[in-house]
Design a protein around this motif. Structure first.
Motif, PDB file in Angstrom:
ATOM      1  N   ALA A 280      -2.798   5.654 -14.408  1.00  0.00           N
ATOM      2  CA  ALA A 280      -3.133   6.522 -13.275  1.00  0.00           C
ATOM      3  C   ALA A 280      -3.418   7.951 -13.731  1.00  0.00           C
ATOM      4  O   ALA A 280      -2.954   8.924 -13.129  1.00  0.00           O
ATOM      5  CB  ALA A 280      -2.017   6.498 -12.231  1.00  0.00           C
ATOM      6  N   GLN A 283      -4.649  10.919 -11.407  1.00  0.00           N
ATOM      7  CA  GLN A 283      -4.411  10.402 -10.063  1.00  0.00           C
ATOM      8  C   GLN A 283      -3.006  10.805  -9.618  1.00  0.00           C
ATOM      9  O   GLN A 283      -2.067  10.776 -10.402  1.00  0.00           O
ATOM     10  CB  GLN A 283      -4.539   8.871 -10.025  1.00  0.00           C
ATOM     11  N   SER A 313       3.948   2.432  -5.817  1.00  0.00           N
ATOM     12  CA  SER A 313       2.938   1.636  -6.511  1.00  0.00           C
ATOM     13  C   SER A 313       3.262   0.164  -6.377  1.00  0.00           C
ATOM     14  O   SER A 313       4.413  -0.236  -6.513  1.00  0.00           O
ATOM     15  CB  SER A 313       2.877   2.013  -7.999  1.00  0.00           C
ATOM     16  N   GLU A 318      -0.512   1.339 -11.774  1.00  0.00           N
ATOM     17  CA  GLU A 318      -1.961   1.545 -11.914  1.00  0.00           C
ATOM     18  C   GLU A 318      -2.492   2.446 -10.802  1.00  0.00           C
ATOM     19  O   GLU A 318      -3.313   3.334 -11.040  1.00  0.00           O
ATOM     20  CB  GLU A 318      -2.692   0.200 -11.889  1.00  0.00           C
ATOM     21  N   THR A 319      -2.056   2.203  -9.579  1.00  0.00           N
ATOM     22  CA  THR A 319      -2.465   3.015  -8.434  1.00  0.00           C
ATOM     23  C   THR A 319      -1.223   3.361  -7.608  1.00  0.00           C
ATOM     24  O   THR A 319      -0.218   2.644  -7.646  1.00  0.00           O
ATOM     25  CB  THR A 319      -3.471   2.279  -7.546  1.00  0.00           C
ATOM     26  N   TRP A 320      -1.323   4.462  -6.844  1.00  0.00           N
ATOM     27  CA  TRP A 320      -0.180   4.954  -6.088  1.00  0.00           C
ATOM     28  C   TRP A 320      -0.589   5.349  -4.683  1.00  0.00           C
ATOM     29  O   TRP A 320      -1.718   5.795  -4.460  1.00  0.00           O
ATOM     30  CB  TRP A 320       0.436   6.167  -6.791  1.00  0.00           C
ATOM     31  N   SER A 321       0.340   5.190  -3.754  1.00  0.00           N
ATOM     32  CA  SER A 321       0.164   5.640  -2.375  1.00  0.00           C
ATOM     33  C   SER A 321       1.245   6.662  -2.057  1.00  0.00           C
ATOM     34  O   SER A 321       2.421   6.448  -2.382  1.00  0.00           O
ATOM     35  CB  SER A 321       0.274   4.468  -1.395  1.00  0.00           C
TER      36      SER A 321
END
Length: 360
Positions: A280, A283, A313, A318-321
């Motif tokens: 990430a 990001q 995540s 890999e991606t986060w909110s």
């Protein structure tokens, strides 16, 4: 042992379930939503040390020498229970560990004071005085063996170990440890610099140099692993570390002075810490002081928190909110949907749940 002052906290600090602050539910676009229920709010709270108890509740320690507890279900009452003071010194607690029979709290600066607290007694079991002493985190492998780490006072990280249930602690000599590099230390941000799985132990350092110290035999021998996380300044590096099992680990941090910088502040390992990869990059989230795996998530789900909020995540980082702007310094999961969190002025319960319209 010098005289110890033990003072009960006024009952006005006790908040029952019926008096909890109303919960707040996030409006995040994530498939996960969050509910925050305050268990205790007081402007004097500064909570960076928080651990679950065998009873199903939790204990926490404060920067002003106070110790508190969260009772387990169904009451879930949070209260301050003790005020510790050694002569004129009010300890700043940043490390806490719990066994089946006792709790241990450790202060940061000189003199470093480590107390053992059980139902029958309160003991000062370790004291260290040095101009550079600064302890950052503490954990136990089992009910008899525990470890705490701190900044170097010589040319290695400070590591103290107990093998007798916390009654005595011994500091390892630098001949037994890897040499620290110039500017290498650690951060007392969330009591999560140490991760333990069985007899495996990982320690995160930070600052000008940010590495992983690893022991496969409960602190008897050590090796080091390099990391690609941002480093080079005294405020950079790993602030928090967690391992899901013997292979899968995650670390987060960044630069406390540049909290929005997410260029190289999240790293992951799949081989037990031998190698680490940045994830990430560029990001959000930026700087965070604590990261924890969600239980029963097969090393896929993570929650990170810091003074800028809470993030989630679902894919190993890999991606986060972003779930909430409400900041906490540290958190611990009670189960796969409930965690306790501590921060500035508060102890809270955090409830994670998938949104009703979510299919994943």
């Amino acid at each position: 042992m010098k005289q110890l002052l033990l003072v009960s906290i006024m009952t006005s600090f006790l908040f029952s379930c019926g008096k909890k602050t109303p919960s707040v539910r996030s409006k995040s676009a994530s498939q996960m939503e969050i509910e925050i229920v305050d268990l205790l709010r007081d402007s004097t709270l500064n909570v960076r040390a928080l651990e679950l108890d065998p009873s199903g509740g939790a204990s926490f320690a404060l920067s002003n020498g106070k110790i508190g507890t969260i009772s387990g279900n169904p009451n879930e009452e949070a209260s301050l229970t003790f005020q510790l003071k050694q002569d004129s010194v009010i300890p700043n607690f940043r490390s806490l560990a719990v066994t089946d029979s006792a709790a241990f709290v450790l202060s940061i600066a000189s003199p470093a004071l480590l107390y053992k607290v059980d139902k029958d007694s309160l003991q000062l079991v370790y004291k260290e005085t040095h101009k550079n002493v600064f302890y950052d985190a503490m954990e136990f492998w089992n009910n008899q063996e525990g470890i705490a780490i701190g900044d170097p006072t010589e040319d290695c990280m400070s590591i103290i170990i107990t093998r007798d249930g916390g009654n005595t602690w011994t500091k390892l000599s630098c001949e037994e440890l890897p040499k620290a590099k110039e500017g290498e230390a650690a951060f007392a941000a969330s009591d999560t610099n140490i991760a333990i799985v069985g007899g495996h132990t990982w320690i995160a350092t930070g600052g000008v140099v940010s590495r992983i110290l690893y022991s496969a035999d409960k602190g008897k021998t050590w090796r080091t692993y390099e990391t690609p996380i941002i480093q080079g300044e005294s405020t950079t590096g790993i602030y928090s570390l967690d391992f899901y099992d013997e292979k899968h680990g995650f670390a987060i941090g960044g630069d406390y002075m540049k909290p929005a910088d997410s260029s190289a502040n999240k790293i992951r390992t799949k081989d037990g810490g031998k190698t680490w990869e940045l994830v990430a990059k560029n990001q959000s989230p930026g700087y965070r002081s604590c990261v924890q795996y969600v239980p029963n998530s097969n090393a896929q789900e993570l929650v990170a928190t810091g003074f800028k909020g809470i993030d989630y995540s679902k894919d190993s980082g890999e991606t986060w909110s972003h779930l909430s702007d409400e900041g906490f310094y540290t958190l611990r999961f009670l189960n796969d949907s409930v965690a306790y969190a501590g921060g500035a002025g508060k102890i809270s319960k955090i409830i994670l749940r998938k949104k009703r319209n979510s299919k994943n």
